[in-house]
Motif scaffolding. Structure first.
Motif, PDB file in Angstrom:
ATOM      1  N   ARG B  40       0.839  -1.195   0.000  1.00 55.94           N
ATOM      2  CA  ARG B  40       0.000   0.000   0.000  1.00 55.94           C
ATOM      3  C   ARG B  40       0.882   1.256   0.000  1.00 55.94           C
ATOM      4  O   ARG B  40       0.659   2.201  -0.728  1.00 55.94           O
ATOM      5  N   PHE B  41       1.943   1.211   0.831  1.00 55.70           N
ATOM      6  CA  PHE B  41       2.812   2.375   0.936  1.00 55.70           C
ATOM      7  C   PHE B  41       3.808   2.461  -0.217  1.00 55.70           C
ATOM      8  O   PHE B  41       4.340   3.528  -0.492  1.00 55.70           O
ATOM      9  N   ARG B  42       4.043   1.357  -0.890  1.00 56.59           N
ATOM     10  CA  ARG B  42       4.835   1.399  -2.108  1.00 56.59           C
ATOM     11  C   ARG B  42       4.070   2.245  -3.150  1.00 56.59           C
ATOM     12  O   ARG B  42       4.658   3.078  -3.841  1.00 56.59           O
ATOM     13  N   ALA B  43       2.753   2.031  -3.238  1.00 58.99           N
ATOM     14  CA  ALA B  43       1.917   2.829  -4.147  1.00 58.99           C
ATOM     15  C   ALA B  43       1.843   4.283  -3.665  1.00 58.99           C
ATOM     16  O   ALA B  43       1.958   5.225  -4.449  1.00 58.99           O
ATOM     17  N   THR B  44       1.675   4.457  -2.343  1.00 60.20           N
ATOM     18  CA  THR B  44       1.614   5.795  -1.746  1.00 60.20           C
ATOM     19  C   THR B  44       2.886   6.599  -2.041  1.00 60.20           C
ATOM     20  O   THR B  44       2.830   7.791  -2.321  1.00 60.20           O
ATOM     21  N   GLU B  45       4.013   5.906  -1.958  1.00 51.45           N
ATOM     22  CA  GLU B  45       5.306   6.541  -2.214  1.00 51.45           C
ATOM     23  C   GLU B  45       5.354   7.085  -3.654  1.00 51.45           C
ATOM     24  O   GLU B  45       5.824   8.198  -3.887  1.00 51.45           O
ATOM     25  N   ARG B  46       4.843   6.297  -4.588  1.00 53.01           N
ATOM     26  CA  ARG B  46       4.815   6.747  -5.982  1.00 53.01           C
ATOM     27  C   ARG B  46       3.880   7.942  -6.135  1.00 53.01           C
ATOM     28  O   ARG B  46       4.188   8.880  -6.876  1.00 53.01           O
ATOM     29  N   VAL B  47       2.750   7.919  -5.415  1.00 59.01           N
ATOM     30  CA  VAL B  47       1.839   9.073  -5.429  1.00 59.01           C
ATOM     31  C   VAL B  47       2.566  10.307  -4.906  1.00 59.01           C
ATOM     32  O   VAL B  47       2.468  11.395  -5.485  1.00 59.01           O
ATOM     33  N   GLY B  48       3.333  10.142  -3.832  1.00 54.41           N
ATOM     34  CA  GLY B  48       4.071  11.263  -3.239  1.00 54.41           C
ATOM     35  C   GLY B  48       5.050  11.884  -4.229  1.00 54.41           C
ATOM     36  O   GLY B  48       5.120  13.110  -4.359  1.00 54.41           O
ATOM     37  N   HIS B  49       5.775  11.029  -4.941  1.00 52.47           N
ATOM     38  CA  HIS B  49       6.744  11.545  -5.918  1.00 52.47           C
ATOM     39  C   HIS B  49       6.035  12.228  -7.091  1.00 52.47           C
ATOM     40  O   HIS B  49       6.471  13.275  -7.565  1.00 52.47           O
ATOM     41  N   LEU B  50       4.930  11.613  -7.532  1.00 53.49           N
ATOM     42  CA  LEU B  50       4.141  12.179  -8.630  1.00 53.49           C
ATOM     43  C   LEU B  50       3.607  13.564  -8.241  1.00 53.49           C
ATOM     44  O   LEU B  50       3.686  14.524  -9.017  1.00 53.49           O
ATOM     45  N   LYS B  51       3.090  13.662  -7.017  1.00 53.36           N
ATOM     46  CA  LYS B  51       2.556  14.949  -6.545  1.00 53.36           C
ATOM     47  C   LYS B  51       3.670  15.988  -6.447  1.00 53.36           C
ATOM     48  O   LYS B  51       3.469  17.155  -6.800  1.00 53.36           O
ATOM     49  N   ALA B  52       4.838  15.554  -5.950  1.00 56.68           N
ATOM     50  CA  ALA B  52       5.955  16.495  -5.811  1.00 56.68           C
ATOM     51  C   ALA B  52       6.416  16.968  -7.189  1.00 56.68           C
ATOM     52  O   ALA B  52       6.624  18.172  -7.405  1.00 56.68           O
ATOM     53  N   GLU B  53       6.519  16.042  -8.147  1.00 61.11           N
ATOM     54  CA  GLU B  53       6.944  16.388  -9.516  1.00 61.11           C
ATOM     55  C   GLU B  53       5.992  17.393 -10.158  1.00 61.11           C
ATOM     56  O   GLU B  53       6.420  18.288 -10.887  1.00 61.11           O
ATOM     57  N   HIS B  54       4.695  17.174  -9.941  1.00 58.90           N
ATOM     58  CA  HIS B  54       3.690  17.990 -10.617  1.00 58.90           C
ATOM     59  C   HIS B  54       3.157  19.099  -9.728  1.00 58.90           C
ATOM     60  O   HIS B  54       2.121  19.698 -10.028  1.00 58.90           O
ATOM     61  N   LYS B  55       3.864  19.340  -8.612  1.00 62.12           N
ATOM     62  CA  LYS B  55       3.517  20.422  -7.684  1.00 62.12           C
ATOM     63  C   LYS B  55       2.051  20.361  -7.250  1.00 62.12           C
ATOM     64  O   LYS B  55       1.357  21.377  -7.139  1.00 62.12           O
ATOM     65  N   LEU B  56       1.567  19.146  -7.024  1.00 64.39           N
ATOM     66  CA  LEU B  56       0.207  18.979  -6.501  1.00 64.39           C
ATOM     67  C   LEU B  56       0.266  19.020  -4.975  1.00 64.39           C
ATOM     68  O   LEU B  56       1.276  18.630  -4.379  1.00 64.39           O
ATOM     69  N   PRO B  57      -0.799  19.506  -4.305  1.00 64.93           N
ATOM     70  CA  PRO B  57      -0.756  19.597  -2.836  1.00 64.93           C
ATOM     71  C   PRO B  57      -0.694  18.200  -2.195  1.00 64.93           C
ATOM     72  O   PRO B  57      -1.310  17.262  -2.710  1.00 64.93           O
ATOM     73  N   PRO B  58       0.046  18.048  -1.066  1.00 71.12           N
ATOM     74  CA  PRO B  58       0.173  16.745  -0.409  1.00 71.12           C
ATOM     75  C   PRO B  58      -1.176  16.165   0.039  1.00 71.12           C
ATOM     76  O   PRO B  58      -1.411  14.970  -0.085  1.00 71.12           O
ATOM     77  N   ALA B  59      -2.065  17.035   0.541  1.00 68.75           N
ATOM     78  CA  ALA B  59      -3.382  16.558   1.007  1.00 68.75           C
ATOM     79  C   ALA B  59      -4.428  16.796  -0.074  1.00 68.75           C
ATOM     80  O   ALA B  59      -4.301  17.711  -0.885  1.00 68.75           O
TER      81      ALA B  59
END
Lengths: 118, 118
Positions: B40-59
């Motif tokens: 689950r957190f392996r997927a979450t980690e990818r979401v985190g990187h994707l959000k950081a790359e695309h400057k999307l808000p963490p929440a």
């Protein structure tokens, strides 16, 4: 310039698609975890009643230490952060002890699970 | 009197055996949950990187509301306490947001998971 905008749009569309796929996986994992947690707490509930019947204390520090050590080891095997694994187990144990105490004091609304008749 | 003591001992022995069996099941559920959480957190980690790359808000409050509603529904289906299911998801989401923020601010030691090379 137009090509640049297209490429930015493509990139954003790819990111949105990937985010959707990752979220679909996260939702599946969460469902699987939820059903396992329900079974875990079904067992926990029986432990709570057994402890209350036999006047055993709700908390058991030596059992908790063993659980934490074991889960940290499993976490490392799963290449998962062992500190987070410990944090997770502590969250669960805290809830379980709160529940055992409620059962011991006769609060029948404290249940994690409902019976199949419910 | 001796028969009464025997019966008490039998009862205590039965309780100890049952407690051991329940704990063995709990340990198995915890292991299964731990390995699923790692994925689950392996997927979450990818979401985190994707959000950081695309400057999307963490929440993402609307996504969180959907997750909570869905998990409460699943919990009811599993005859599990929906309030505890929600508490559990809130615990996970809080950790995830903390993690997304750390990734966005460039902290590479914030990982839930380690890469297969690690």
């Amino acid at each position: 310039m137009s090509a640049e905008i297209d490429s930015t749009n493509d990139d954003a569309a790819r990111a949105t698609r990937l985010l959707g796929e990752l979220r679909a996986s996260i939702d599946n994992y969460d469902a699987a975890i939820m059903y396992l947690l329900a079974e875990r707490f079904r067992a926990t509930e029986r432990v709570g009643h057994l402890k209350a019947e036999h006047k055993l204390p709700p908390a058991d520090p030596s059992r908790e230490r063993q659980q934490i050590e074991r889960l940290r080891t499993l976490a490392k095997d799963a290449k998962f952060n062992p500190d987070f694994a410990e944090k997770f187990l502590n969250f669960i144990i805290k809830e379980v002890i709160r529940h055992h105490e409620a059962v011991a004091s006769g609060n029948s609304n404290a249940g994690f699970v409902t019976s199949s008749q419910g």
